[in-house]
Write a protein that holds these residues in place. Structure first.
Motif, PDB file in Angstrom:
ATOM      1  N   ASP A   1       0.887  -1.290  -0.264  1.00 23.89           N
ATOM      2  CA  ASP A   1      -0.204  -0.130   0.094  1.00 23.89           C
ATOM      3  C   ASP A   1       1.055   1.109   0.041  1.00 23.89           C
ATOM      4  N   ARG A   2       1.843   1.329   0.843  1.00 24.26           N
ATOM      5  CA  ARG A   2       2.758   2.475   0.821  1.00 24.26           C
ATOM      6  C   ARG A   2       3.516   2.785  -0.255  1.00 24.26           C
ATOM      7  N   ILE A   3       3.976   1.546  -0.741  1.00 16.88           N
ATOM      8  CA  ILE A   3       4.882   1.839  -2.005  1.00 16.88           C
ATOM      9  C   ILE A   3       3.969   2.124  -3.425  1.00 16.88           C
ATOM     10  N   ALA A   4       3.172   1.007  -3.709  1.00 10.26           N
ATOM     11  CA  ALA A   4       2.464   0.810  -4.633  1.00 10.26           C
ATOM     12  C   ALA A   4       1.326   1.777  -4.880  1.00 10.26           C
TER      13      ALA A   4
ATOM     14  N   PHE B   1       0.834  -8.654  -9.943  1.00 11.45           N
ATOM     15  CA  PHE B   1       1.555  -8.730  -8.817  1.00 11.45           C
ATOM     16  C   PHE B   1       3.111  -8.446  -9.314  1.00 11.45           C
ATOM     17  N   THR B   2       3.187  -8.326 -10.508  1.00  8.36           N
ATOM     18  CA  THR B   2       4.658  -8.065 -11.022  1.00  8.36           C
ATOM     19  C   THR B   2       4.846  -6.662 -11.072  1.00  8.36           C
ATOM     20  N   ASP B   3       3.792  -5.471 -10.852  1.00  2.73           N
ATOM     21  CA  ASP B   3       4.205  -4.154 -10.509  1.00  2.73           C
ATOM     22  C   ASP B   3       5.221  -4.042  -9.559  1.00  2.73           C
ATOM     23  N   PRO B   4       6.333  -3.120 -10.294  1.00  9.19           N
ATOM     24  CA  PRO B   4       7.415  -2.771  -9.582  1.00  9.19           C
ATOM     25  C   PRO B   4       7.314  -2.395  -7.984  1.00  9.19           C
ATOM     26  N   GLY B   5       6.308  -1.711  -7.586  1.00 14.58           N
ATOM     27  CA  GLY B   5       5.934  -1.485  -6.308  1.00 14.58           C
ATOM     28  C   GLY B   5       5.676  -2.582  -5.375  1.00 14.58           C
ATOM     29  N   LEU B   6       5.093  -3.568  -5.954  1.00 18.82           N
ATOM     30  CA  LEU B   6       4.717  -4.655  -5.360  1.00 18.82           C
ATOM     31  C   LEU B   6       5.826  -5.526  -5.084  1.00 18.82           C
ATOM     32  N   VAL B   7       6.500  -5.776  -6.108  1.00 23.04           N
ATOM     33  CA  VAL B   7       7.924  -6.471  -5.972  1.00 23.04           C
ATOM     34  C   VAL B   7       8.681  -5.678  -4.898  1.00 23.04           C
ATOM     35  N   GLN B   8       8.946  -4.517  -4.966  1.00 17.52           N
ATOM     36  CA  GLN B   8       9.614  -3.980  -4.052  1.00 17.52           C
ATOM     37  C   GLN B   8       9.287  -3.888  -2.529  1.00 17.52           C
ATOM     38  N   ALA B   9       7.848  -4.057  -2.427  1.00 17.60           N
ATOM     39  CA  ALA B   9       7.314  -4.491  -0.905  1.00 17.60           C
ATOM     40  C   ALA B   9       7.858  -5.726  -0.572  1.00 17.60           C
TER      41      ALA B   9
ATOM     42  N   LYS C   1       3.636   5.657  -3.159  1.00 14.37           N
ATOM     43  CA  LYS C   1       2.321   6.461  -3.531  1.00 14.37           C
ATOM     44  C   LYS C   1       1.426   6.220  -2.550  1.00 14.37           C
ATOM     45  N   GLY C   2       1.621   5.769  -1.367  1.00 18.47           N
ATOM     46  CA  GLY C   2       0.570   5.451  -0.390  1.00 18.47           C
ATOM     47  C   GLY C   2       0.501   6.641   0.479  1.00 18.47           C
ATOM     48  N   ASP C   3      -0.541   6.572   1.405  1.00 17.65           N
ATOM     49  CA  ASP C   3      -1.084   7.502   2.171  1.00 17.65           C
ATOM     50  C   ASP C   3      -0.676   7.065   3.660  1.00 17.65           C
ATOM     51  N   ILE C   4      -0.344   7.719   4.613  1.00 15.96           N
ATOM     52  CA  ILE C   4      -0.335   7.187   5.981  1.00 15.96           C
ATOM     53  C   ILE C   4      -1.530   6.911   6.631  1.00 15.96           C
TER      54      ILE C   4
ATOM     55  N   THR D   1      11.861 -15.944  -4.191  1.00 18.75           N
ATOM     56  CA  THR D   1      12.324 -14.539  -4.426  1.00 18.75           C
ATOM     57  C   THR D   1      11.150 -13.762  -4.447  1.00 18.75           C
ATOM     58  N   PRO D   2      11.207 -12.516  -4.651  1.00 18.76           N
ATOM     59  CA  PRO D   2      10.324 -11.391  -4.578  1.00 18.76           C
ATOM     60  C   PRO D   2       9.629 -11.647  -6.094  1.00 18.76           C
ATOM     61  N   GLN D   3      10.431 -11.999  -7.008  1.00 17.19           N
ATOM     62  CA  GLN D   3       9.842 -12.163  -8.510  1.00 17.19           C
ATOM     63  C   GLN D   3       9.091 -13.164  -8.700  1.00 17.19           C
ATOM     64  N   GLU D   4       9.437 -14.536  -7.899  1.00 19.00           N
ATOM     65  CA  GLU D   4       8.732 -15.517  -7.947  1.00 19.00           C
ATOM     66  C   GLU D   4       7.483 -15.537  -7.081  1.00 19.00           C
ATOM     67  N   PHE D   5       7.374 -14.819  -5.939  1.00 16.33           N
ATOM     68  CA  PHE D   5       6.269 -14.472  -5.178  1.00 16.33           C
ATOM     69  C   PHE D   5       5.239 -13.675  -5.961  1.00 16.33           C
ATOM     70  N   ALA D   6       5.681 -12.841  -6.827  1.00 19.43           N
ATOM     71  CA  ALA D   6       4.610 -12.134  -7.787  1.00 19.43           C
ATOM     72  C   ALA D   6       4.036 -13.025  -8.788  1.00 19.43           C
ATOM     73  N   ALA D   7       4.991 -13.640  -9.467  1.00 25.29           N
ATOM     74  CA  ALA D   7       4.636 -14.660 -10.603  1.00 25.29           C
ATOM     75  C   ALA D   7       3.520 -15.703 -10.143  1.00 25.29           C
ATOM     76  N   GLU D   8       3.977 -16.114  -9.143  1.00 22.73           N
ATOM     77  CA  GLU D   8       2.958 -17.326  -8.630  1.00 22.73           C
ATOM     78  C   GLU D   8       1.468 -16.667  -7.899  1.00 22.73           C
ATOM     79  N   HIS D   9       1.537 -15.455  -7.455  1.00 18.29           N
ATOM     80  CA  HIS D   9       0.240 -14.758  -7.135  1.00 18.29           C
ATOM     81  C   HIS D   9      -0.428 -14.682  -8.556  1.00 18.29           C
ATOM     82  N   ASP D  10       0.108 -14.117  -9.737  1.00 17.71           N
ATOM     83  CA  ASP D  10      -0.699 -14.048 -10.702  1.00 17.71           C
ATOM     84  C   ASP D  10      -1.312 -15.238 -11.501  1.00 17.71           C
ATOM     85  N   LYS D  11      -0.374 -16.293 -11.353  1.00 16.15           N
ATOM     86  CA  LYS D  11      -0.985 -17.517 -12.037  1.00 16.15           C
ATOM     87  C   LYS D  11      -2.185 -17.959 -11.142  1.00 16.15           C
ATOM     88  N   ALA D  12      -2.269 -17.835  -9.666  1.00 12.63           N
ATOM     89  CA  ALA D  12      -3.092 -18.412  -8.658  1.00 12.63           C
ATOM     90  C   ALA D  12      -4.619 -17.480  -9.058  1.00 12.63           C
TER      91      ALA D  12
END
Length: 441
Positions: free
Chosen positions: A222-225, A240-248, A321-324, A427-438
């Motif tokens: 939320d705070r990054i993306a 989930f491969t959005d750069p902000g979500l991978v950074q999270a 991009k997030g709001d406190i 890895t964060p990249q695998e984390f993102a890719a597996e979410h998209d598959k699911a």
């Protein structure tokens, strides 16, 4: 299920709660009674089976209210016996799955909203409760709360709580170590490193339960993306491969590498981790507002400790991009009635009674934020409770918990991936890719 605009809907809930409410290991407890058919009050004996997740000790305030409501109901309806089965959170979820497989659900039970509830509805296990909403409970709920429990135009459970998730912290440990409440993520990381270097566990986390770790990921996402990106991704309309979500996801592993969490966090339950915070062995604890009673009204926890607990909002991330004032949370648990209950009419009457009484008692007796409208203007409430209400008034959005919002199978994958991410098994990249598959499935 029709997708909801959760951020707008739940902001409406927050505002309505403030206007109406602020004014500006389990133990079985059984009530004796023989099993019978539905009858009018005063007829032959009827037993209603209730299964819930508020055991004594860890949920003392809620447990007290449940027993009080049951006693009052049985006094007013002497032909009815309410038989309780009380489990802790994870035990409850597991038993609900087991009972649903054999279509042997309790007459009345607890459920979460949206994606969690949908398989039970599709399996014809929960009965619609719209008749209750059109009766004595009409206009009693805070706007927007019951919609979270609706599928195809019918309401299959009635909410009793509304929750947001702050970071609770030990004010005494912060003060002794020269720390102030962080408002930026860089400040937060400094808090983590300072505490860790002094041999103090910064954060109590029991990630064996997995949804606990999801809270940390959701806030960083939320705070990054940004809230919209996070909400769109959970609904399956963004990646989930959005750069902000991978950074999270990267930031989660930075926290792990820098000893932010208690030792063995991925193998400890939430209740075990909570004990570390309660015993002052960890300085911070991110959890829903359902835990406020443990820091305000639960007399089984020493007042000396309760007075040390404060909370703060998840910090902002520089360049994010997030709001406190954006929160993770949403409608809490609700009550369902089993479709195949042999005492369905009496079960519905009990749910109607329970929801009404819970709204009246949960604020003063437990410090819980109810889903029903309560006039608390002249109530003597704990400061922590009032402060959290004040923050809710400033909410810019509230994003529903990911594992509740996602379809059941995708939610299970999400939770498994959360534990793997914290355990550095992916890895964060695998984390993102597996979410998209699911979510694509």
């Amino acid at each position: 299920m029709k997708k909801k605009a959760w951020s707008v809907l739940l902001l409406t809930i927050c505002m309505a709660v403030i206007v109406s409410a602020c004014g500006g290991g389990g133990k079985n407890n059984q009530a004796n009674g023989s099993k019978g058919n539905d009858t009018a009050s005063g007829g032959e004996k009827v037993t209603v089976k209730l299964m819930h997740l508020w055991p004594e000790g860890v949920s003392a305030g809620q447990n007290k209210i449940v027993n009080q409501i049951i006693k009052e109901y049985q006094d007013e309806n002497p032909n009815v016996a309410i038989k309780q089965e009380v489990l802790d959170n994870e035990q409850y979820k597991n038993k609900l799955k087991v009972l649903s497989a054999s279509n042997e659900l309790p007459d009345v039970g607890v459920t979460w909203a949206a994606g969690f509830m949908q398989p039970y509805v599709e399996g014809n296990l929960f009965t619609p409760l719209d008749d209750l909403l059109n009766g004595e409970l009409k206009d009693k709920f805070v706007a927007g709360t019951t919609e979270a429990y609706a599928v195809n135009g019918k309401t299959y459970a009635l909410p009793i709580e509304f929750n947001i998730a702050p970071i609770y912290y030990n004010k005494d440990l912060f003060e002794k170590n020269g720390l102030s409440v962080p408002t930026t993520y860089d400040e937060f990381k400094n808090v983590v490193k300072t505490l860790s270097d002094k041999g103090i566990a910064p954060i109590a986390l029991g990630n064996k339960d997995r949804w606990t770790g999801s809270l940390w990921y959701m806030y960083l996402a939320d705070r990054i993306a940004g809230q919209k990106t996070l909400a769109d991704t959970i609904s399956g309309s963004a990646s989930f491969t959005d750069p902000g979500l991978v950074q999270a996801a990267n930031e989660i592993q930075w926290l792990v590498d820098n000893n932010a969490f208690i030792k063995g966090f991925n193998g400890q339950s939430n209740e075990e981790a909570k004990s570390e915070f309660l015993n002052e062995k960890a300085a911070m604890y991110l959890m829903g507002s359902w835990d406020i009673p443990n820091f305000t009204t639960n007399e089984e926890i020493p007042k000396e400790f309760r007075d040390k607990v404060g909370f703060f909002k998840f910090p902002t991330v520089e360049g994010g991009k997030g709001d406190i004032n954006s929160w993770v949370g949403g409608p809490g648990v609700g009550l369902f009635v089993a479709e195949n209950s042999k005492v369905k009419d009496e079960a519905k009457k009990f749910v109607e009674y329970f929801v009404t009484k819970w709204g009246e008692q949960s604020v003063t007796d437990a410090g819980v934020i109810p889903a029903t409208k309560v006039d608390a203007e002249n109530m003597d409430l704990p400061q922590l409770y009032k402060d959290l209400f004040a923050e809710m008034n400033q909410a810019s959005s509230v994003t529903l918990f990911a594992d509740v919002q996602m379809p059941a199978k995708a939610a299970e994958t999400h939770l498994n991936l959360i534990q793997a991410l914290f355990g550095k098994a992916i890895t964060p990249q695998e984390f993102a890719a597996e979410h998209d598959k699911a979510l694509a499935k």
